[in-house]
Motif scaffolding. Structure first.
Motif, PDB file in Angstrom:
ATOM      1  N   GLY A 185      44.109 105.282  83.156  1.00 55.82           N
ATOM      2  CA  GLY A 185      44.777 105.496  81.872  1.00 55.82           C
ATOM      3  C   GLY A 185      45.041 106.786  81.389  1.00 55.82           C
ATOM      4  O   GLY A 185      46.119 107.518  81.089  1.00 55.82           O
ATOM      5  N   PHE A 227      53.641  99.329  84.022  1.00 56.75           N
ATOM      6  CA  PHE A 227      52.311  98.528  84.471  1.00 56.75           C
ATOM      7  C   PHE A 227      52.778  97.592  85.343  1.00 56.75           C
ATOM      8  O   PHE A 227      53.706  96.736  85.079  1.00 56.75           O
ATOM      9  N   ALA A 267      48.261 101.068  79.346  1.00 57.45           N
ATOM     10  CA  ALA A 267      49.448 101.526  80.008  1.00 57.45           C
ATOM     11  C   ALA A 267      50.587 101.524  78.686  1.00 57.45           C
ATOM     12  O   ALA A 267      51.512 102.198  78.460  1.00 57.45           O
ATOM     13  N   SER A 321      46.815  97.654  88.995  1.00 60.76           N
ATOM     14  CA  SER A 321      45.292  97.221  89.179  1.00 60.76           C
ATOM     15  C   SER A 321      44.957  95.968  90.240  1.00 60.76           C
ATOM     16  O   SER A 321      45.868  95.202  90.516  1.00 60.76           O
ATOM     17  N   LEU A 337      51.164 102.215  86.701  1.00 62.75           N
ATOM     18  CA  LEU A 337      49.566 101.718  86.843  1.00 62.75           C
ATOM     19  C   LEU A 337      49.505 100.302  87.603  1.00 62.75           C
ATOM     20  O   LEU A 337      50.201  99.763  87.107  1.00 62.75           O
ATOM     21  N   LEU A 372      43.759  97.682  81.830  1.00 67.65           N
ATOM     22  CA  LEU A 372      44.640  98.681  82.393  1.00 67.65           C
ATOM     23  C   LEU A 372      46.211  98.349  81.737  1.00 67.65           C
ATOM     24  O   LEU A 372      46.691  99.302  81.453  1.00 67.65           O
ATOM     25  N   GLY A 373      46.670  97.130  81.514  1.00 66.03           N
ATOM     26  CA  GLY A 373      47.572  96.895  81.022  1.00 66.03           C
ATOM     27  C   GLY A 373      48.025  97.271  79.605  1.00 66.03           C
ATOM     28  O   GLY A 373      48.990  97.803  78.930  1.00 66.03           O
TER      29      GLY A 373
END
Length: 449
Positions: A118, A159, A152, A136, A134, A148-149
């Motif tokens: 990130g 994402f 983003a 995962s 991004l 990670l979402g």
């Protein structure tokens, strides 16, 4: 970071006095101190041995000229060798490929891969003006995908959603197609980690590397792991065609040995360093600046760059014009100043980048950045008139402000006393130097006492 190492190396200067030349005999004790300092900082033993040998080879016979003392001459050699040990030149991230440029993040669980993904996305968006996707591939930890979402969405990056039951290779392939059709410049792929290196993890990330053909395969390692970080780096370097390293949690590591060992072990440069938890806490790694900080010379260039990023130029110009016109520095200006400081990482981060001599001028100042939040609440509880004319703040107004901010009247009084001293500091800065300002800092800003 590097506190103990810096302290020990600064003492080396005092071990050599009155010599006109550095010889094998007169630098023996100093080199022993350097060796012990590096070992205490958790630098790998093979690295220390090679480092000391190179310093000795270059230092012996070196003339002490001009205003240099023998200790300073030796530190000069140590400085150059630390720079060389960490790669010499700054290594830029490579994006020279047909878009999307794929960046594969590798490392153990807990090293900071997801957060670093990130942070790197934010850095690329702000500094390289790239459109970032991004992705995962950590199907074993749904929390990592969710994290990670969230990152983003916080930074405004795209994402790639993961469907239940998808395998890492399937996710990676679909994400790559998505990135191409949606014209992304960069695709950052967060991979699964384990608590220890195992065959399944290495096989999986190896397959992703073969499929994606990344322009950068970055090894993310926790600096606080010390020797474990070095051993892990060696294993990943043998299994993957690494292109660089991201060293995380460098702000929390008082030893810092991993920074001095990881390039020697992997043969790959450190490209970024995680220096704070916030999303802006990722910096390109400059070996020369880090060497200067290790030896107590500070990182003034880094401080200037941080100021340029964190300071609102329009607000700064507005304040400068106000002061020039003879108008007084008020509580709204006071609030703006420490908001700018927070943008630069807080007073603690600023102090760390100052040369030792300057930071020692403020060595008795205890810094608590958390107090700034309470200070903001107090000023926010005031009316515009009260901020502009704090002299009207009598007992009843102070009680109302304290109740509105959820603090005591004593804290309001303490803030007003700090504000009065800050007014004096503003005048002092126009007449004196940085050292004079630091000597007078005690009690002037929230969180300093």
């Amino acid at each position: 970071m590097f506190d103990n190492l810096t302290s020990r190396l600064s003492g080396v200067i005092k071990t050599l006095r009155g010599e006109a030349r550095l010889t094998e005999n007169n630098i023996q004790e100093a080199l022993r101190e350097v060796r012990m300092a590096l070992l205490e900082a958790d630098v790998a033993l093979p690295v220390v041995k090679e480092f000391i040998a190179r310093v000795k080879e270059k230092a012996v016979g070196k003339e002490v000229i001009g205003s240099l003392s023998p200790g300073q001459a030796l530190v000069g050699v140590v400085h150059q060798e630390i720079i060389a040990l960490m790669g010499g030149e700054k290594a830029d991230i490579n994006l020279s490929t047909v878009p999307p440029a794929v960046i594969l993040m590798a490392g153990l669980q807990g090293a900071g891969k997801t957060t670093s993904s990130g942070k790197l996305a934010k850095w690329l968006m702000e500094n390289k003006k790239k459109k970032v996707l991004l992705v995962s591939c950590d199907i074993y930890r749904p929390a990592a995908i969710h994290q990670l979402g969230l990152l983003a969405s916080q930074i405004g990056a795209d994402f790639f959603p993961v469907q239940t039951g998808q395998q890492p290779k399937e996710i990676a392939s679909a994400a790559l197609s998505f990135a191409k059709t949606h014209f992304h410049d960069v695709m950052i792929v967060d991979t699964a980690g384990r608590l220890a290196i195992d065959e399944a993890m290495m096989k999986e990330i190896g397959e992703l590397e073969t499929l994606l053909k990344p322009i950068e395969t970055l090894f993310v390692v926790d600096a606080m792991q010390g020797q474990d970080a070095v051993n892990t780096a060696k294993a990943f370097a043998e299994a993957l065609p690494l292109t660089g390293v991201i060293l995380t949690k460098l702000d929390g590591d008082s030893r810092g040995g991993a920074a001095l060992s990881v390039l020697h072990v992997t043969g790959k440069p450190i490209k970024f360093a995680g220096v704070a938890e916030k999303l802006t806490g990722l910096e390109p790694f400059h070996p020369d600046r880090m060497a200067s900080r290790i030896l107590g010379m500070g990182d003034v260039l880094g401080l200037i760059e941080e100021a340029q990023r964190g300071v609102d130029q329009r607000e700064a110009e507005k304040l400068a014009k106000k002061m020039k016109s003879g108008k007084s520095f008020d509580l709204s200006d006071f609030k703006m100043q420490f908001q700018q400081m927070k943008n630069m990482g807080g007073m603690s981060a600023m102090m760390e980048k100052l040369p030792t001599q300057l930071s020692q001028a403020a060595q008795n100042v205890k810094i608590d950045d958390k107090v700034i939040g309470r200070t903001e609440a107090i000023i926010n509880a005031m009316t515009p008139q009260e901020r502009a004319k704090p002299e009207i703040l009598k007992a009843s107004r102070k009680r109302r402000i304290a109740a509105g901010a959820g603090v005591t009247v004593q804290e309001v009084n303490r803030l007003l006393a700090q504000f009065e001293q800050a007014q004096k500091m503003m005048k002092m800065m126009s007449k004196g130097g940085m050292t004079k300002m630091l000597r007078s800092m005690k009690g002037m800003l929230p969180g300093m006492r």
